[in-house]
Design an enzyme around this catalytic site. Sequence first.
Site, PDB file in Angstrom:
ATOM      1  N   HIS A 236       0.475  -1.321   0.035  1.00  0.00           N
ATOM      2  CA  HIS A 236       0.050  -0.732   0.211  1.00  0.00           C
ATOM      3  C   HIS A 236       0.772   0.772   0.064  1.00  0.00           C
ATOM      4  O   HIS A 236       0.390   2.449  -0.581  1.00  0.00           O
ATOM      5  CB  HIS A 236      -1.386   0.006   1.688  1.00  0.00           C
ATOM      6  N   TYR A 240       1.910   5.099  -2.162  1.00  0.00           N
ATOM      7  CA  TYR A 240       2.498   6.628  -2.253  1.00  0.00           C
ATOM      8  C   TYR A 240       3.722   7.573  -2.484  1.00  0.00           C
ATOM      9  O   TYR A 240       3.281   7.931  -2.726  1.00  0.00           O
ATOM     10  CB  TYR A 240       1.915   7.121  -0.875  1.00  0.00           C
ATOM     11  N   HIS A 387      -9.296   0.468 -10.804  1.00  0.00           N
ATOM     12  CA  HIS A 387      -9.472   1.544 -10.016  1.00  0.00           C
ATOM     13  C   HIS A 387      -7.696   1.721 -10.017  1.00  0.00           C
ATOM     14  O   HIS A 387      -7.577   2.423 -10.101  1.00  0.00           O
ATOM     15  CB  HIS A 387      -9.384   0.596  -8.738  1.00  0.00           C
ATOM     16  N   PHE A 388      -6.837   0.969  -9.738  1.00  0.00           N
ATOM     17  CA  PHE A 388      -5.532   1.183 -10.216  1.00  0.00           C
ATOM     18  C   PHE A 388      -4.954   1.865 -11.430  1.00  0.00           C
ATOM     19  O   PHE A 388      -4.174   2.024 -12.006  1.00  0.00           O
ATOM     20  CB  PHE A 388      -4.752   0.038  -8.829  1.00  0.00           C
ATOM     21  N   HIS A 389      -6.000   1.086 -12.595  1.00  0.00           N
ATOM     22  CA  HIS A 389      -5.717   2.172 -13.993  1.00  0.00           C
ATOM     23  C   HIS A 389      -5.727   3.615 -13.989  1.00  0.00           C
ATOM     24  O   HIS A 389      -5.347   4.611 -14.424  1.00  0.00           O
ATOM     25  CB  HIS A 389      -6.010   1.238 -15.283  1.00  0.00           C
ATOM     26  N   ARG A 450     -10.442 -10.037 -12.028  1.00  0.00           N
ATOM     27  CA  ARG A 450      -9.210  -9.816 -12.822  1.00  0.00           C
ATOM     28  C   ARG A 450      -8.714 -10.982 -13.193  1.00  0.00           C
ATOM     29  O   ARG A 450      -8.419 -12.069 -12.432  1.00  0.00           O
ATOM     30  CB  ARG A 450      -8.641  -8.974 -11.753  1.00  0.00           C
ATOM     31  N   ARG A 451      -7.505 -10.627 -14.118  1.00  0.00           N
ATOM     32  CA  ARG A 451      -6.748 -11.002 -13.982  1.00  0.00           C
ATOM     33  C   ARG A 451      -7.178 -12.300 -14.904  1.00  0.00           C
ATOM     34  O   ARG A 451      -6.489 -13.682 -14.606  1.00  0.00           O
ATOM     35  CB  ARG A 451      -5.938 -11.845 -12.775  1.00  0.00           C
TER      36      ARG A 451
END
Lengths: 560, 160
Positions: A236, A240, A387-389, A450-451
């Site tokens: 996580h 950041y 989300h993370f894209h 996913r994946r």
Amino acid sequence: MTVASSSAGASTGAGVVAEERRPAEVHRLEIHHFFVALVAFGLGAATAIMQSLSRADFDLPMRSEKMYYISVTAHGVLLGLVFTTFFIMGLGYLLARRCLGRVEWERLAWASWYLAVGGTLMTTLAILSGSSTVLYTFYPPLQAHWSFYVGATFLVIGSWGWCAVLLRSLVVWRRENRGVPVPLPVHGMVATAIVWILATSGLAVEVLTMLVPWSLGLIDKVDPVIARTWFWWFGHPLTYFWLVPAYVVWYTIIPRHVGGRLFSDSLARVVFVMFILFSTPVGFHHQFSDPGIDSGWKMLHTVTTYMILFPSLVTAFTVIASFEVAGRLKGKKGLFDWIGALPWRDPFFASVALAMLSFAVGGFGGAINAAYAMNAMVHNTAWIHGHFHLTVGTAVALTFMGLCYWLLPRLLGKQLVLPRLAAAQPYLWFLGMLLFAVVNHWTGILGMPRRVFSARFLGAEVARSWETWTVVSAWGGVVLFVSALAFLVVVVGTALFGRPISAPALDFAEPLEPAAPSGVWDRFLLWFGVAVVLIVVAYAVPLYHLYTMQRFPSPGFTPF
Amino acid sequence: MKVDLYERIWLWLASGMIAAFLFAVVVGATSHAVHPPSHVEVVDPAKVYSDSEFATDLGVTPSADGGVTVRMVARNYVFDPPVVHVTAGQPVTFRMTSPDVVHGFQVVGTNANAMVIPGYVTQFTTVFHQPGEYLVVCNEYCGLSHHLMQGRLIVEEVAP
């Protein structure tokens, strides 16, 4: 010519020496880092397009399960770990050199670059050889070839060298500038380095005490839950480590670029410090669905995760207010007409503005991921890569791409080629992400995991409801690929054929009100200490339980 | 520290929103007992099929709370048993483990979503209200045929 821009040179007016040398010479170290980052970006983008097409079951010549899972691994490692880390290291050196007038221990910086490049090659070869198809999360008991883990370790040790150089440069600068506030760009990069040190301490435990000896056959078994816990201790704050440098660009570079001022210097410092404090003690929100961890600890990590929404909400206000200042300085008086006064055809500004817009959406998605019980609705579905894209794939990556348009003339002394292509590129990226990332949020809600190589599930009825959406997301992948190519064409074209110009200055935003004298928000050691205490509170007891209870660790399994 | 009035208002709104999110999470957890699957229990992955409850009691058995217990093994690349029948409105307690790598267990269209990790027993209780046939997928990458790993959950209407 001087031997090196060592500390002695810096204290006797490095500025004067630097003016005489070509910027490409002064910034050789940074350029080497950006170069590796861009190569990784190109390779990562090339592996991506086939994945989005595959999920929609397009019959492509090279398509196979093996190719697909190898390319997912390569994509995650090259973009998530290599592109970001090298870009951030380059940016850190650049800001230290420009704002502190020095990069101390430059030899260590070069040694770290070589080590990190060597490690990257090792890991990349391990992935491409097909011996390490464990994806970038490499959860045991899936086992990769030892060179996959060892290469990654070299990359991380190289990045520790970067942390040491940055912190050393700050310490030396401070000795000569007592009471002066740390230049804000460096403040943010030092916060980044501290977040990275906290993050990678967990990764080091996982890789060095578990995965490396296990893959070498020195130990037989490892415990998957303990490994996952150390991984998410790292995983996580990793996000950041990506995001804070993007915030540095938003706070300290873009307001100046659009002709505005930084709305609040002191709040920016509070934001960076909050990331030091709350980045790490949050990892269980990635393990909500794991057995072996009591729900009370997951609840505690939920609370700390929500704390980290705060600095991003502050950023949303401050940076947009800085844009408004720019519009007002151009004479706009209405409620919203300052928005039109912003340079939307400028590729750097457009990149950052669209990156921020994506992050507004992605941030709220993150609040849902972190929501303890609601997480079950989206856990490990297509929502997650959607989300993370939006977050790392757009908020961070598009900011970095935009920054390249700003850096190229300043570092190479060359004018951007194909300015129209550059101006269109951020919008293409944004469009691609609307089609790819936003749509994957929706298919995730509909239950698509996913994946997966193919989302057909042998024709299961519910899987048919995903079909239209996987096709839309495949086209999103195509648009993104075109955008990535456009970006690389402009970058490579400028480097090779750009018209030589005298390099514009590397200037940073002035705050609306002058920065206060160095205060408590500049005391990094203090905040590092508080962060360590928070991490101990969040992790000591659950880890103690895991290590002391009866367990049955696992031998390795090679995926194929 | 001097903070602009509008920014101060924004910061209070932001804090209020975060407090509201947390309040919702805490209320859900305390008054409705909504928790993520967090059972702590271990099992030897090498003995799943020889010397454990999963060797003898796979599938559906009645449980003490009036509902049923569903014991399943997730392994490359199947759920064992592949088809499970339960009754709508009845508490269903899943107990699962894996003899090889990490798998996911997700009943598509519901909130039943948990990791199945070798060495550990995943356990959670839920109720399915809507009768019908549900697709069960593995949502954690487990190898070359990960995308083919699936099962079915049949939720039957309550007998009249």
